[in-house]
Write an enzyme that holds these catalytic residues in place. Structure first.
Site, mmCIF file in Angstrom:
data_model
loop_
_atom_site.group_PDB
_atom_site.id
_atom_site.type_symbol
_atom_site.label_atom_id
_atom_site.label_comp_id
_atom_site.label_asym_id
_atom_site.label_seq_id
_atom_site.Cartn_x
_atom_site.Cartn_y
_atom_site.Cartn_z
ATOM 1 C CB CYS A 1 -1.612 6.951 1.437
ATOM 2 S SG CYS A 1 -0.029 6.476 2.303
ATOM 3 C CD GLU B 1 -1.962 2.186 1.936
ATOM 4 O OE1 GLU B 1 -1.321 3.180 1.124
ATOM 5 O OE2 GLU B 1 -1.802 2.346 2.876
#
Length: 461
Positions: A268, A234
């Site tokens: 993020c 990720e």
């Protein structure tokens, strides 16, 4: 980079730690391997009991661990406590659902017969020790969303946390130890990034998961690929936040502020590129900029603070470079844009308009409270601008037009589409991205199965 707690609000080094040497790393690898041999055979009910106990302890520790996280990486303390609460909730979710998510699956009877079998099933078995390379921005949550499903699946965990959150890293090992998990089920490795490759190449480590920067992801994926080991990545995100004419503009603008500055903008999945239809651009921009200007910036340990310092001096410098490059290339500063005087690594909530494709900020991730505004003419241009990024983690769309919703869900290149709300993770829903945002999924049944041996069991007639 030293392994140390450095208070981002003051720049003061509070605690330093020696990196573990080769002998200690070897001891912990041996322990992980030995623990897995027995832990993998434990019953789901026993794992669930231990996970519930860990969640209860985390709830009890919420105030203390919240202050530790805030002191180590600067998030407002209210958000730190909320992060701890979310972790406990997710631990309980996996404790209650893991057995069902990993239950044996029986293929269609006709397919079993056609294969020549008397019976067949698919079983999920744990892989072994999994190395987790985790970032500082959500120092509890990023780890728990790996650890809870991995431990419930029967794996054991080895944590290499970011070097600026060592106290949080050590707390996590202690948390699982106090909850009663066997010694070696979850261990923290106080090591620098240079030690990761050798550990990942060790045959006792069966897989790896990484949340972090694109360069870090490339490095881990390269080594894991050479060793033919499973990875989940990720990485970064530059999520679009789309506002169409039918949207509730007041609500969209209000939530946009939170979506941009959550965790001091260091997320993020924070919305970063605000793509607004020309018919409502001015109304949205006015409300959004006003909301960004009204935020309370200050000491992250103060209850009223909404935006604290960035986690590192380098992070602030990187953000400044992106803003300065954009301004020099013609971007308009609607608010913020200048480093404040005083101690700590603060940067003001900032909104930039008139963004062009030539600016670095159009292609690179802004990890801090800086938003970019785009004016678009129609649906086609909206989709084009939203997808004009190397990242594809999540997306937000604001519209009451179902045809537009269908178009966005079909065409946005992202791991999630959140309609009339901001992106958030929940243990029941898969989380991850496409393009340079990584691969694989965390959370939900998809996440717990990532580190399982999906085994076909076939019985002859």
């Amino acid at each position: 980079m030293p392994i140390a707690t450095v208070n981002p609000a003051s720049g003061e080094t509070l605690k330093t730690y020696e990196a573990m040497g080769d002998e200690e790393i070897e001891r912990r690898l041996r322990l992980a391997e030995a623990t897995f041999r027995t832990y993998r055979t434990s019953a789901f009910a026993e794992r669930a009991r231990l996970m519930h106990r860990a969640a209860d302890l985390l709830d009890e520790d919420q105030q203390d661990i919240g202050r530790i996280m805030t002191t180590e990486m600067g998030k407002p303390v209210k958000q730190a406590r909320a992060e701890a609460a979310k972790c406990a909730k997710s631990m309980r979710w996996y404790a209650d659902h893991a057995e069902g998510l990993l239950a044996d699956e029986e293929p269609d009877a006709a397919d079993v017969k056609d294969s020549g079998a008397s019976r067949a099933l698919v079983r999920y078995r744990p892989l072994g020790p999994v190395l987790a390379v985790m970032p500082w921005n959500f120092p509890l949550w990023q780890v728990i969303r790996f650890a809870a499903p991995a431990l419930m699946a029967g794996n054991v965990g080895l944590l290499k946390h970011a070097s600026n959150v060592p106290q949080t890293a050590l707390y996590l090992e202690d948390l699982f130890h106090r909850a009663g998990f066997p010694e070696g089920a979850f261990q923290t490795l106080l090591i620098g990034s240079g030690a990761v490759e050798e550990i990942l190449r060790d045959e006792r480590v069966k897989a790896a998961t990484l949340t972090g920067s694109e360069p870090a992801g490339r490095a881990v994926a390269s080594v894991a690929g050479d060793m033919v080991k499973k990875t989940v990545l990720e990485l970064g995100g530059s999520d679009p936040y789309v506002v169409m004419p039918s949207a509730d503009i007041d609500r969209a603008a209000r939530i946009a502020v939170t979506a941009r500055v959550q965790n001091n903008g260091q997320s993020c999945i924070a919305a970063k590129r605000f793509i607004v239809h020309t018919d409502v651009f001015d109304a949205f921009a006015e409300r959004f900029v006003a909301g960004m200007k009204a935020l309370t910036v200050g000491d992250p340990l103060a209850e009223e603070t909404e935006v604290g310092p960035l986690a590192s001096e380098q992070g602030r410098s990187d953000l400044e470079e992106l803003v300065d490059d954009a301004v020099e290339s013609g971007a308009t500063v609607l608010c913020g844009g200048e480093r404040p005087d005083g101690d700590g690594w603060y940067y003001p909530p900032t909104v930039l308009a008139d963004i062009t494709r030539e600016m670095r900020i159009h292609r690179e991730e802004t990890f801090g409270p800086v938003a970019t505004l785009y004016r678009v003419a129609d649906l086609d241009e909206t989709v084009l601008v939203a997808n004009d990024t190397p990242f594809g983690l999540s997306s937000n769309v604001w519209t009451r037009d179902e045809a537009e919703v269908d178009r966005f869900v079909r065409d946005l290149e992202a791991g999630g589409v959140f309609v009339n709300g901001m992106t958030a993770s929940h243990p029941a829903f898969p989380f991850g991205g496409v393009k340079r945002s990584g691969y694989g999924r965390e959370l939900s049944g998809h996440g717990i199965r990532e580190f399982c041996n999906i085994t076909t069991v076939w019985h002859g007639a």
